[in-house]
Scaffold this motif. Structure first.
Motif, PDB file in Angstrom:
ATOM      1  N   THR A   1     -11.129  -6.157 -43.143  1.00  0.00           N
ATOM      2  CA  THR A   1     -11.998  -5.030 -42.805  1.00  0.00           C
ATOM      3  C   THR A   1     -11.841  -4.682 -41.325  1.00  0.00           C
ATOM      4  O   THR A   1     -11.419  -5.505 -40.525  1.00  0.00           O
ATOM      5  CB  THR A   1     -13.474  -5.367 -43.057  1.00  0.00           C
ATOM      6  OG1 THR A   1     -13.830  -6.500 -42.245  1.00  0.00           O
ATOM      7  CG2 THR A   1     -13.723  -5.707 -44.523  1.00  0.00           C
ATOM      8  N   LEU A   2     -12.218  -3.473 -40.974  1.00  0.00           N
ATOM      9  CA  LEU A   2     -12.156  -3.032 -39.588  1.00  0.00           C
ATOM     10  C   LEU A   2     -12.912  -3.993 -38.672  1.00  0.00           C
ATOM     11  O   LEU A   2     -12.426  -4.376 -37.607  1.00  0.00           O
ATOM     12  CB  LEU A   2     -12.760  -1.618 -39.472  1.00  0.00           C
ATOM     13  CG  LEU A   2     -13.034  -1.106 -38.058  1.00  0.00           C
ATOM     14  CD1 LEU A   2     -11.748  -1.020 -37.247  1.00  0.00           C
ATOM     15  CD2 LEU A   2     -13.713   0.258 -38.095  1.00  0.00           C
ATOM     16  N   GLY A   3     -14.082  -4.410 -39.091  1.00  0.00           N
ATOM     17  CA  GLY A   3     -14.871  -5.326 -38.267  1.00  0.00           C
ATOM     18  C   GLY A   3     -14.130  -6.617 -37.990  1.00  0.00           C
ATOM     19  O   GLY A   3     -14.223  -7.190 -36.901  1.00  0.00           O
ATOM     20  N   ASN A   4     -13.372  -7.073 -38.964  1.00  0.00           N
ATOM     21  CA  ASN A   4     -12.634  -8.323 -38.782  1.00  0.00           C
ATOM     22  C   ASN A   4     -11.351  -8.140 -37.965  1.00  0.00           C
ATOM     23  O   ASN A   4     -11.011  -8.989 -37.141  1.00  0.00           O
ATOM     24  CB  ASN A   4     -12.301  -8.952 -40.133  1.00  0.00           C
ATOM     25  CG  ASN A   4     -13.525  -9.561 -40.785  1.00  0.00           C
ATOM     26  OD1 ASN A   4     -14.546  -9.786 -40.121  1.00  0.00           O
ATOM     27  ND2 ASN A   4     -13.451  -9.814 -42.084  1.00  0.00           N
TER      28      ASN A   4
ATOM     29  N   GLU B   1      -1.639  -2.035 -28.334  1.00  0.00           N
ATOM     30  CA  GLU B   1      -2.368  -1.710 -29.570  1.00  0.00           C
ATOM     31  C   GLU B   1      -1.497  -1.872 -30.820  1.00  0.00           C
ATOM     32  O   GLU B   1      -1.993  -1.729 -31.935  1.00  0.00           O
ATOM     33  CB  GLU B   1      -2.908  -0.275 -29.489  1.00  0.00           C
ATOM     34  CG  GLU B   1      -3.924  -0.104 -28.357  1.00  0.00           C
ATOM     35  CD  GLU B   1      -4.499   1.298 -28.262  1.00  0.00           C
ATOM     36  OE1 GLU B   1      -4.233   2.139 -29.145  1.00  0.00           O
ATOM     37  OE2 GLU B   1      -5.231   1.556 -27.287  1.00  0.00           O
TER      38      GLU B   1
ATOM     39  N   GLN C   1     -10.917  -5.978 -35.702  1.00  0.00           N
ATOM     40  CA  GLN C   1     -11.357  -5.770 -34.319  1.00  0.00           C
ATOM     41  C   GLN C   1     -11.773  -7.078 -33.643  1.00  0.00           C
ATOM     42  O   GLN C   1     -11.739  -7.172 -32.413  1.00  0.00           O
ATOM     43  CB  GLN C   1     -12.524  -4.792 -34.270  1.00  0.00           C
ATOM     44  CG  GLN C   1     -12.068  -3.347 -34.423  1.00  0.00           C
ATOM     45  CD  GLN C   1     -13.179  -2.361 -34.148  1.00  0.00           C
ATOM     46  OE1 GLN C   1     -14.355  -2.692 -34.278  1.00  0.00           O
ATOM     47  NE2 GLN C   1     -12.803  -1.141 -33.789  1.00  0.00           N
ATOM     48  N   ALA C   2     -12.166  -8.049 -34.447  1.00  0.00           N
ATOM     49  CA  ALA C   2     -12.549  -9.331 -33.848  1.00  0.00           C
ATOM     50  C   ALA C   2     -11.376  -9.938 -33.078  1.00  0.00           C
ATOM     51  O   ALA C   2     -11.559 -10.544 -32.019  1.00  0.00           O
ATOM     52  CB  ALA C   2     -13.045 -10.293 -34.930  1.00  0.00           C
ATOM     53  N   PHE C   3     -10.171  -9.751 -33.595  1.00  0.00           N
ATOM     54  CA  PHE C   3      -8.993 -10.263 -32.875  1.00  0.00           C
ATOM     55  C   PHE C   3      -8.869  -9.608 -31.496  1.00  0.00           C
ATOM     56  O   PHE C   3      -8.416 -10.240 -30.538  1.00  0.00           O
ATOM     57  CB  PHE C   3      -7.710 -10.010 -33.679  1.00  0.00           C
ATOM     58  CG  PHE C   3      -7.597 -10.808 -34.940  1.00  0.00           C
ATOM     59  CD1 PHE C   3      -7.083 -12.098 -34.922  1.00  0.00           C
ATOM     60  CD2 PHE C   3      -7.997 -10.279 -36.158  1.00  0.00           C
ATOM     61  CE1 PHE C   3      -6.965 -12.841 -36.087  1.00  0.00           C
ATOM     62  CE2 PHE C   3      -7.895 -11.009 -37.337  1.00  0.00           C
ATOM     63  CZ  PHE C   3      -7.378 -12.293 -37.305  1.00  0.00           C
ATOM     64  N   ASP C   4      -9.260  -8.333 -31.413  1.00  0.00           N
ATOM     65  CA  ASP C   4      -9.139  -7.613 -30.143  1.00  0.00           C
ATOM     66  C   ASP C   4     -10.019  -8.196 -29.049  1.00  0.00           C
ATOM     67  O   ASP C   4      -9.841  -7.893 -27.871  1.00  0.00           O
ATOM     68  CB  ASP C   4      -9.511  -6.130 -30.339  1.00  0.00           C
ATOM     69  CG  ASP C   4      -8.449  -5.386 -31.132  1.00  0.00           C
ATOM     70  OD1 ASP C   4      -7.301  -5.850 -31.165  1.00  0.00           O
ATOM     71  OD2 ASP C   4      -8.775  -4.342 -31.720  1.00  0.00           O
ATOM     72  N   LYS C   5     -11.002  -8.995 -29.449  1.00  0.00           N
ATOM     73  CA  LYS C   5     -11.891  -9.594 -28.455  1.00  0.00           C
ATOM     74  C   LYS C   5     -11.240 -10.753 -27.713  1.00  0.00           C
ATOM     75  O   LYS C   5     -11.694 -11.143 -26.633  1.00  0.00           O
ATOM     76  CB  LYS C   5     -13.151 -10.139 -29.153  1.00  0.00           C
ATOM     77  CG  LYS C   5     -13.966  -9.071 -29.848  1.00  0.00           C
ATOM     78  CD  LYS C   5     -15.132  -9.721 -30.593  1.00  0.00           C
ATOM     79  CE  LYS C   5     -16.079  -8.649 -31.117  1.00  0.00           C
ATOM     80  NZ  LYS C   5     -17.337  -9.256 -31.599  1.00  0.00           N
TER      81      LYS C   5
ATOM     82  N   PRO D   1     -15.725  -8.438 -46.403  1.00  0.00           N
ATOM     83  CA  PRO D   1     -15.676  -8.855 -44.990  1.00  0.00           C
ATOM     84  C   PRO D   1     -15.516 -10.368 -44.815  1.00  0.00           C
ATOM     85  O   PRO D   1     -15.445 -10.833 -43.688  1.00  0.00           O
ATOM     86  CB  PRO D   1     -17.010  -8.371 -44.414  1.00  0.00           C
ATOM     87  CG  PRO D   1     -17.858  -7.995 -45.557  1.00  0.00           C
ATOM     88  CD  PRO D   1     -17.026  -7.900 -46.792  1.00  0.00           C
TER      89      PRO D   1
END
Lengths: 370, 370
Positions: A241-244, A69, A246-250, A216
């Protein structure tokens, strides 16, 4: 060759290529030795002594995977920038992050806007996912903001790349222009704002974090490879942004960060006094390179980066001959790859020893070419 | 959230996930401290002293990018294995290489064969490129070679994953069976033969390099993360035909390797005496774990790896309670994720201090659960 027969159709069309030939390969291929390594925009001033100490101390923890993380580093970066840990994604240098963004956005045929002669590694990743590069010529050796915006709209492109300060030209836009550009983009276009050289730019070049944090459709890229002197550690990060983030985490390789590298970045971030010193050294070295260029009748361009791009006044063939000629003296530099930028050579800053070698070799090379 | 609106359709369907939760996250989330880190199949015995020395010495070269061709490391590995440098591709651990292979082979809907309960990170990468996982149950706690072959043919799958020795079960096939399996595969199916735990397997487990080197439908994966004790360095490599190793060059992040890590791997490869010592320590630690299991009425499975998988005799809920209970004592272990494998817990080898903590905690945990 005998390759496996069922690689994807896209894979089969890609060349086995490298965006930049490394100085080690040049040494091997040409039987030469690099004495002044001032071609890859690394920092010969190195990381802080406190960072070296942290790395040596962390060696014995290398038996452990690094925290997937990247909690501690993201926390430290968040504090540094006055944002939340959730606004930060860490990756294997900006290069690694660019590959991940390409994967998140690009499907075969997707139009992607960038500057003609801009960062080759970005283009490499776009091609690697089958994207279609739409390029906009530089204007006055600066990336052409209005042209980029126009191309984005014309192509309905979901992705645009813009480096500020710019590589390979060293030029820059002021923060207000960057913010205006970013806000004028359609919300359906993701801006990669590459600020790899942000630390060495003049006051007023880098927009405040808060100016763009809520959008975003923006990812800002930072790195420890340039002013922090840690190119070999491979630590970059994206701010968004958080949404973006987190996209890397996918899709990222969660256990992909080298443990010592993360410790190096943490230590580097703490030693802002050293960073300030290095930025001063970089500024002085830019001056030194510019004077060397001028005393040889060449035209150094203004630079906000850790390199100076020098207009050699003729074409790409001439500039290439200077690059190759300097290498014969052990001076490794690079040059832009595309006309009209390729009338220039690009020299990274470095300690006095490197500058002295450059100062000695350049007139000899130019004399031979005359 | 506020994510960018035009990530690819595939990206949007993917969860933001991590194949394994790191021990650091467990510490943070549960407010606990890991005292015995024996859950991630790292090596608490650490890398060789000579490797630590090499890493500390290399710290001050971290300002330079690592050679994008990984020439020196590939040359050393080639010499080590008696093959050509061109048969070797270097990457960010086997995890990184698995992601690259997935990208080279998988398009949305592509069938990919693996064992049910096999390596989750491989599944993560398959899902990340939209592949369709076709799973084959283990047979007698071993990966089911005939079942894998049958599934490959039934599905006309271009990709099959097989780990020998296996993770998470620690089981293994003899080299002859592996070679027979590999040669029986259609040439239109690429075998990923993951030999991450190869160094700790009994004689006769790992096929000779020459037995499979000519086959363009095989990539063998090796790592410095396990027996060599360098999990945090992120160095793995693939052995295959020139055509296949070059395929990585089409898509990899060429400047992605950490410089110190490469130096660590070079030093580790040179110190085979230390490797032999560690392999002996790993063997002794496996015995120690097995005795602890038996003295608590649990059934240790035979292992060719740096961990021991222990049949706890009941279901996944029970095994999970043991894993969670041990963590309350600071003993971090893991367990297989899928029935019927999840009747087991998986404990990595480690130094005596870790074993003593395990020995103390396990009966307490079992007593509370009884």
């Amino acid at each position: 060759m005998s390759a496996f027969s069922r690689f994807t159709a896209l894979s089969q069309t890609l060349p086995a290529t490298v965006p930049f030939v490394g100085p080690e390969a040049i040494e091997r291929n040409r039987g030469l030795v690099v004495k002044a390594r001032i071609g890859a925009n690394e920092s010969g001033f190195g990381p802080a002594p406190s960072v070296l100490e942290a790395m040596r101390g962390a060696a014995e923890t290398t038996w452990m995977y690094s925290d997937p993380e990247n909690f501690e580093l993201r926390e430290a970066l968040a504090l540094h920038h006055g944002i939340s840990r959730e606004n930060i994604a860490v990756g294997g240098g900006i290069d690694g992050l660019l590959g991940e963004i390409a994967r998140l956005v690009i499907e075969p045929g997707t139009p992607v806007v960038t500057s003609l002669g801009g960062y080759p590694t970005f283009n490499y990743h776009v091609n690697g996912f089958g994207g279609r590069l739409v390029t906009v010529p530089y204007a006055g050796d600066k990336e052409h903001l209005d042209g980029l915006l126009e191309a984005v709209k014309r192509e309905n492109a979901p992705l645009v790349y813009f480096a500020n300060p710019d590589n390979p030209m060293g030029s820059w836009w002021d923060a207000d222009s960057v913010v205006t550009f970013a806000r004028a983009l359609p919300e359906t276009t993701l801006l990669i704002l590459d600020e790899a050289y942000g630390e060495t730019a003049p006051e007023g070049t880098i927009p405040s974090i808060s100016a763009l944090i809520g959008q975003p459709n923006i990812l800002r890229m930072r790195t420890f490879s340039k002013a922090y002197g840690l190119a070999g550690a491979r630590i970059g990060y994206a701010i968004g942004t958080l949404g973006n983030t987190q996209a890397f985490d996918k899709i990222r390789n969660h256990f992909g960060m080298a443990r010592i590298s993360v410790q190096a970045a943490l230590a580097a971030l703490k030693d802002q006094a050293y960073l300030a010193e290095v930025i001063a050294s970089i500024g002085a070295s830019r001056e030194r390179i510019s004077r060397i260029a001028q005393s040889n009748g060449l035209l150094p361009l203004a630079s906000a980066t850790n390199f100076v791009t020098i207009d050699c006044g003729r074409d790409g063939t001439h500039a290439r001959a200077i690059v190759d000629g300097l290498m014969e003296h052990g001076v490794f530099i690079r040059m832009p790859g595309v006309a009209p930028l390729n009338r220039c050579i690009r020299i990274s800053v470095g300690p006095e020893n490197d500058m002295a070698l450059l100062e000695e070799a350049l007139p000899l090379v130019l004399k031979r070419l005359a």
